[in-house]
Design a protein around this motif. Structure first.
Motif, PDB file in Angstrom:
ATOM      1  N   LEU A 199       8.779  19.297  -9.713  1.00 13.55           N
ATOM      2  CA  LEU A 199       9.236  18.073  -9.051  1.00 13.55           C
ATOM      3  C   LEU A 199       8.302  16.898  -9.310  1.00 13.55           C
ATOM      4  N   ASN A 200       7.283  17.129 -10.132  1.00 11.98           N
ATOM      5  CA  ASN A 200       6.307  16.085 -10.440  1.00 11.98           C
ATOM      6  C   ASN A 200       6.384  15.723 -11.928  1.00 11.98           C
ATOM      7  N   PRO A 201       7.097  14.668 -12.279  1.00 15.64           N
ATOM      8  CA  PRO A 201       7.239  14.304 -13.685  1.00 15.64           C
ATOM      9  C   PRO A 201       5.955  13.756 -14.311  1.00 15.64           C
ATOM     10  N   TYR A 202       4.935  13.501 -13.464  1.00 20.47           N
ATOM     11  CA  TYR A 202       3.678  12.926 -13.964  1.00 20.47           C
ATOM     12  C   TYR A 202       2.693  14.004 -14.414  1.00 20.47           C
ATOM     13  N   GLY A 203       2.988  15.259 -14.100  1.00 19.95           N
ATOM     14  CA  GLY A 203       2.150  16.367 -14.553  1.00 19.95           C
ATOM     15  C   GLY A 203       0.992  16.673 -13.640  1.00 19.95           C
ATOM     16  N   ILE A 204       0.149  15.681 -13.347  1.00 19.66           N
ATOM     17  CA  ILE A 204      -1.044  15.879 -12.518  1.00 19.66           C
ATOM     18  C   ILE A 204      -0.838  15.208 -11.173  1.00 19.66           C
ATOM     19  N   ALA A 205      -1.352  15.841 -10.109  1.00 21.75           N
ATOM     20  CA  ALA A 205      -1.316  15.240  -8.769  1.00 21.75           C
ATOM     21  C   ALA A 205      -2.521  15.715  -7.978  1.00 21.75           C
ATOM     22  N   VAL A 206      -2.954  14.880  -7.015  1.00 23.31           N
ATOM     23  CA  VAL A 206      -4.052  15.237  -6.120  1.00 23.31           C
ATOM     24  C   VAL A 206      -3.593  14.960  -4.686  1.00 23.31           C
ATOM     25  N   ALA A 207      -4.349  15.480  -3.722  1.00 27.30           N
ATOM     26  CA  ALA A 207      -4.020  15.273  -2.310  1.00 27.30           C
ATOM     27  C   ALA A 207      -4.964  14.240  -1.710  1.00 27.30           C
ATOM     28  N   ASP A 208      -4.457  13.505  -0.713  1.00 28.01           N
ATOM     29  CA  ASP A 208      -5.348  12.564  -0.038  1.00 28.01           C
ATOM     30  C   ASP A 208      -6.068  13.251   1.115  1.00 28.01           C
ATOM     31  N   SER A 209      -6.887  12.514   1.834  1.00 26.23           N
ATOM     32  CA  SER A 209      -7.789  13.108   2.823  1.00 26.23           C
ATOM     33  C   SER A 209      -7.106  13.553   4.107  1.00 26.23           C
ATOM     34  N   HIS A 210      -5.789  13.310   4.217  1.00 30.32           N
ATOM     35  CA  HIS A 210      -5.059  13.741   5.415  1.00 30.32           C
ATOM     36  C   HIS A 210      -4.277  15.035   5.177  1.00 30.32           C
ATOM     37  N   VAL A 211      -4.421  15.579   3.972  1.00 32.44           N
ATOM     38  CA  VAL A 211      -3.678  16.791   3.601  1.00 32.44           C
ATOM     39  C   VAL A 211      -4.659  17.874   3.173  1.00 32.44           C
ATOM     40  N   THR A 212      -4.496  19.079   3.724  1.00 40.27           N
ATOM     41  CA  THR A 212      -5.314  20.222   3.323  1.00 40.27           C
ATOM     42  C   THR A 212      -4.540  21.072   2.321  1.00 40.27           C
ATOM     43  N   VAL A 213      -5.192  21.377   1.220  1.00 43.28           N
ATOM     44  CA  VAL A 213      -4.573  22.200   0.173  1.00 43.28           C
ATOM     45  C   VAL A 213      -4.969  23.656   0.390  1.00 43.28           C
ATOM     46  N   ILE A 214      -3.982  24.533   0.446  1.00 39.68           N
ATOM     47  CA  ILE A 214      -4.204  25.972   0.632  1.00 39.68           C
ATOM     48  C   ILE A 214      -3.681  26.689  -0.600  1.00 39.68           C
ATOM     49  N   ARG A 215      -4.589  27.332  -1.333  1.00 41.89           N
ATOM     50  CA  ARG A 215      -4.219  28.016  -2.578  1.00 41.89           C
ATOM     51  C   ARG A 215      -4.394  29.518  -2.401  1.00 41.89           C
ATOM     52  N   ALA A 216      -3.308  30.211  -2.203  1.00 44.48           N
ATOM     53  CA  ALA A 216      -3.353  31.658  -1.997  1.00 44.48           C
ATOM     54  C   ALA A 216      -3.592  32.380  -3.320  1.00 44.48           C
ATOM     55  N   LEU A 217      -4.088  33.597  -3.231  1.00 45.93           N
ATOM     56  CA  LEU A 217      -4.163  34.466  -4.406  1.00 45.93           C
ATOM     57  C   LEU A 217      -2.747  34.986  -4.644  1.00 45.93           C
ATOM     58  N   LYS A 218      -2.008  34.252  -5.459  1.00 41.86           N
ATOM     59  CA  LYS A 218      -0.549  34.398  -5.528  1.00 41.86           C
ATOM     60  C   LYS A 218      -0.067  35.746  -6.049  1.00 41.86           C
ATOM     61  N   GLN A 219      -0.923  36.445  -6.786  1.00 44.04           N
ATOM     62  CA  GLN A 219      -0.483  37.759  -7.268  1.00 44.04           C
ATOM     63  C   GLN A 219      -0.486  38.801  -6.149  1.00 44.04           C
ATOM     64  N   PHE A 220      -1.036  38.412  -4.987  1.00 42.96           N
ATOM     65  CA  PHE A 220      -1.093  39.332  -3.840  1.00 42.96           C
ATOM     66  C   PHE A 220      -0.389  38.778  -2.599  1.00 42.96           C
ATOM     67  N   VAL A 221      -0.336  37.449  -2.504  1.00 43.33           N
ATOM     68  CA  VAL A 221       0.243  36.816  -1.314  1.00 43.33           C
ATOM     69  C   VAL A 221       1.210  35.714  -1.754  1.00 43.33           C
ATOM     70  N   LEU A 222       2.449  35.809  -1.324  1.00 41.81           N
ATOM     71  CA  LEU A 222       3.448  34.800  -1.688  1.00 41.81           C
ATOM     72  C   LEU A 222       3.248  33.521  -0.877  1.00 41.81           C
ATOM     73  N   PRO A 223       3.134  32.364  -1.531  1.00 38.91           N
ATOM     74  CA  PRO A 223       3.036  31.096  -0.801  1.00 38.91           C
ATOM     75  C   PRO A 223       4.221  30.885   0.143  1.00 38.91           C
ATOM     76  N   LYS A 224       5.403  31.326  -0.276  1.00 38.97           N
ATOM     77  CA  LYS A 224       6.597  31.145   0.566  1.00 38.97           C
ATOM     78  C   LYS A 224       6.480  31.954   1.862  1.00 38.97           C
ATOM     79  N   TYR A 225       5.870  33.136   1.783  1.00 37.60           N
ATOM     80  CA  TYR A 225       5.673  33.917   3.000  1.00 37.60           C
ATOM     81  C   TYR A 225       4.727  33.183   3.944  1.00 37.60           C
ATOM     82  N   LEU A 226       3.614  32.675   3.384  1.00 40.81           N
ATOM     83  CA  LEU A 226       2.670  31.918   4.206  1.00 40.81           C
ATOM     84  C   LEU A 226       3.335  30.687   4.810  1.00 40.81           C
ATOM     85  N   TYR A 227       4.169  30.018   4.024  1.00 47.37           N
ATOM     86  CA  TYR A 227       4.892  28.839   4.511  1.00 47.37           C
ATOM     87  C   TYR A 227       5.755  29.206   5.718  1.00 47.37           C
ATOM     88  N   TYR A 228       6.458  30.328   5.615  1.00 49.17           N
ATOM     89  CA  TYR A 228       7.308  30.745   6.727  1.00 49.17           C
ATOM     90  C   TYR A 228       6.467  31.052   7.969  1.00 49.17           C
TER      91      TYR A 228
END
Length: 461
Positions: free
Chosen positions: A374-403
């Protein structure tokens, strides 16, 4: 207008020209009725309108109705008209969305501004019938402009109107008026039903998510293993990443949560053991495990304050980009391109990253999943009001965490977890890292996500 051999023709008296207008005729009418242009039926009195500014009206006594495009908008102490006349909105979004009637009859003494056409009828026409007709049809083909829709006199005069005999016009009006109480009751009942449907769907969605995160939505399958086995694999992977210099050594300081002989939950970090029974929101299946969020992620970090730019090259994901309806790049601003070098590689958003709004009233706790597609610009960063959570995706599904994080278990107490004043609540990074959550085996995570999506699809029909 006349019908000849099943085709409709219109004759222009000024020139004598005759042309076929079959493509304009929307439906057939009874014998004895006629199709007529609106302009040939009505007497236009727009030239008598006078607009009064808000400042002018504030100095006047409130005696007579002051009409605008959608009805009475004020009162004044003088009037322009003293006769029942038809008013039709000339401009405004209501011409398209029709949230209120576009045609209405003004009675008594009143004033009209320049946002409503003022019309009288010729003999042989019922004013109320014309109002009913205009309110019943779509005016889209007679409106110009999109930002500010407008129906000028020329367009309005070209509207095709069905004209029954005068006695039949009166019977139609009387019949509609007799049905009006039923229509109002139906409209009210339909509105209440719409609200109920929305409420039921929302409650059902919450119930589904709650069942999912408590292990009740899909059955446990022994062959899929246990969460303890999954955690062992996660620890092995984190150790490998530490050895490769991709994770700090502190990432290995995982907690171990277990149920003691006293049937209470305990947490062991290093050599320290403490009871955390009061943190447990519910019981989970035996094949699941309670974990801290940080123990199943490779990266959890708040974004940083950007230097903005009008150059649309590198988008900054802010809170408004993260909606419960999903992630939207359209609302992003952009960083000064030269500052990208100040962002470490891990700060560049990756597909599947959870973006959690971590400050502010009304936005705190709202989450979305970053989708690189959904990002046609390729690269994106987060601002200081957003926390980025990067799961170890081969073991934990981001969609499960989202739910899990969108469930009532988390969202109902999100402000209690936050620090700061009532006006400026904030989820600290430490609080987010220490969030406790139920972890199923990986295959069960996949089945949970699939089931939630299946049920969501059914509810959206």
């Amino acid at each position: 207008m006349v019908s000849v051999l099943s085709s409709y023709y219109e004759k222009f008296l000024a020139t004598g020209e005759v042309k076929c207008i079959d493509e304009e005729i929307p439906f057939e009418i009874p014998q004895g009725w006629e199709w007529c242009r609106f302009g040939s039926l009505m007497i236009n009195r727009d030239s008598e309108r006078i607009p009064l500014s808000v400042a002018q009206r504030q100095t006047l006594k409130k005696v007579y109705d002051y009409y605008g495009a959608s009805g009475v908008i004020d009162k004044v102490d003088k009037y322009l008209f003293d006769k029942d006349l038809l008013l039709i909105g000339e401009d405004g979004a209501n011409l398209i969305n029709r949230s209120t009637p576009i045609a209405f009859i003004a009675k008594g003494k009143y004033w009209v501004n320049n946002h409503a056409h003022v019309l009288d009828v010729c003999g042989g026409l019922n004013l109320a019938y014309i109002a009913l007709f205009i309110n019943a049809i779509s005016l889209v083909n007679y409106v110009t402009g999109t930002a500010q829709p407008k129906m000028n006199q020329e367009k309005m005069n070209s509207i095709l109107v069905t004209v029954p005999p005068i006695s039949e016009q009166a019977r139609i009006v009387n019949q509609i008026e007799s049905l009006q109480p039923l229509i109002i009751r139906y409209d009210k009942a339909q509105s209440e039903l719409n609200i109920l449907n929305t409420s039921v769907k929302e409650q059902l969605k919450k119930s589904i998510l709650q069942e999912a995160i408590q292990g009740h939505l899909v059955p446990q399958i022994v062959e899929e293993g246990t969460a303890e086995e999954l955690l062992a694999e996660i620890r092995k992977e984190k150790k490998r990443l530490v050895n490769e210099g991709k994770l700090k050594k502190s990432a290995l300081n995982d907690s171990i949560i277990f149920k003691g002989d006293d049937n209470k939950y305990w947490e062991k970090i290093g050599k320290e053991v403490c009871c955390i029974d009061d943190e447990m929101p519910f019981e989970i299946p035996e094949t699941w495990a309670w974990v801290r969020l940080n123990d199943i992620c490779s990266y959890i970090q708040r974004g940083k304050s950007p230097k903005y730019s009008l150059i649309r090259k590198y988008p900054v994901i802010a809170q408004k980009c993260n909606q419960w309806s999903g992630f939207s790049i359209d609302k992003a601003q952009f960083i000064e391109p030269s500052t990208l070098m100040s962002y470490s590689e891990e700060r560049l958003l990756q597909d599947g990253d959870l973006m959690w709004n971590s400050t502010g009233l009304g936005t705190l706790g709202r989450m979305a999943i970053y989708r690189s597609s959904l990002n046609p610009y390729g690269i994106a960063v987060a601002d200081s009001h957003v926390t980025v959570i990067r799961a170890l995706k081969q073991f934990v599904l981001p969609k499960y965490l989202y739910y899990y994080f969108s469930s009532n278990t988390v969202q109902s107490v999100i402000e209690d977890k936050a620090d700061g004043s009532t006006k400026q609540k904030e989820l600290s990074t430490a609080t987010i890292k220490s969030y406790i959550l139920p972890l199923p085996p990986f295959a069960e995570q996949q089945r949970i996500v699939a089931k939630v999506e299946e049920l969501a699809s059914i509810m959206s029909r």
